[in-house]
Write a protein that holds these residues in place. Sequence first.
Motif, mmCIF file in Angstrom:
data_model
loop_
_atom_site.group_PDB
_atom_site.id
_atom_site.type_symbol
_atom_site.label_atom_id
_atom_site.label_comp_id
_atom_site.label_asym_id
_atom_site.label_seq_id
_atom_site.Cartn_x
_atom_site.Cartn_y
_atom_site.Cartn_z
ATOM 1 N N ALA A 34 0.832 -1.206 0.000
ATOM 2 C CA ALA A 34 0.000 0.000 0.000
ATOM 3 C C ALA A 34 0.866 1.256 0.000
ATOM 4 C CB ALA A 34 -0.931 -0.009 1.208
ATOM 5 N N GLU A 35 1.948 1.245 0.785
ATOM 6 C CA GLU A 35 2.856 2.399 0.811
ATOM 7 C C GLU A 35 3.500 2.612 -0.557
ATOM 8 O OE1 GLU A 35 5.763 2.120 3.935
ATOM 9 O OE2 GLU A 35 4.223 1.739 5.447
ATOM 10 N N LYS A 36 3.938 1.532 -1.180
ATOM 11 C CA LYS A 36 4.563 1.637 -2.503
ATOM 12 C C LYS A 36 3.561 2.149 -3.534
ATOM 13 C CE LYS A 36 8.607 0.238 -1.313
ATOM 14 N NZ LYS A 36 9.717 1.175 -1.298
ATOM 15 N N GLU A 37 2.347 1.678 -3.471
ATOM 16 C CA GLU A 37 1.302 2.132 -4.390
ATOM 17 C C GLU A 37 1.058 3.637 -4.213
ATOM 18 O OE1 GLU A 37 -1.504 2.155 -7.347
ATOM 19 O OE2 GLU A 37 -0.156 0.509 -6.829
ATOM 20 N N LEU A 38 1.038 4.085 -2.974
ATOM 21 C CA LEU A 38 0.848 5.509 -2.702
ATOM 22 C C LEU A 38 2.009 6.323 -3.259
ATOM 23 C CD1 LEU A 38 -0.867 7.680 -1.370
ATOM 24 C CD2 LEU A 38 0.370 7.246 0.758
ATOM 25 N N GLU A 39 3.242 5.837 -3.078
ATOM 26 C CA GLU A 39 4.409 6.528 -3.634
ATOM 27 C C GLU A 39 4.292 6.658 -5.149
ATOM 28 O OE1 GLU A 39 8.170 4.789 -2.544
ATOM 29 O OE2 GLU A 39 7.659 4.800 -0.418
ATOM 30 N N ILE A 40 3.896 5.591 -5.803
ATOM 31 C CA ILE A 40 3.754 5.603 -7.265
ATOM 32 C C ILE A 40 2.700 6.610 -7.691
ATOM 33 C CG2 ILE A 40 2.957 4.232 -9.245
ATOM 34 C CD1 ILE A 40 4.321 1.801 -7.858
#
Length: 100
Positions: free
Chosen positions: A77-83
């Motif tokens: 979820a954190e990586k998706e938000l960063e993207i």
Amino acid sequence: MSKHRKSWSQAEIECILQHYQQHGISATVRHFNVASSMVYRWQSCKVEPKTEVKGGISRTEYHRLLRENQLLKELVAEKELEIRVKDALLKKTIHQNKSG
């Protein structure tokens, strides 16, 4: 207070849960001398303590895997938000370059 923990058989747990459903938590705690938190845990889990979960893994291993799964979901979820943030900034930068 007792210095050792009582082990409850599956039959005893089922009897306690049945008593709890019929008479409530207060009467059950007094009658069986069991902690209310245990009754609530048994009610929510419906899993016999110190047994194996289907598939041959221990309860401890099962809960460890659940925690690990939750941590991995949070990481994704954190990586998706960063993207998404990077994409939004990139679109904003491209739009500014075209208009300016």
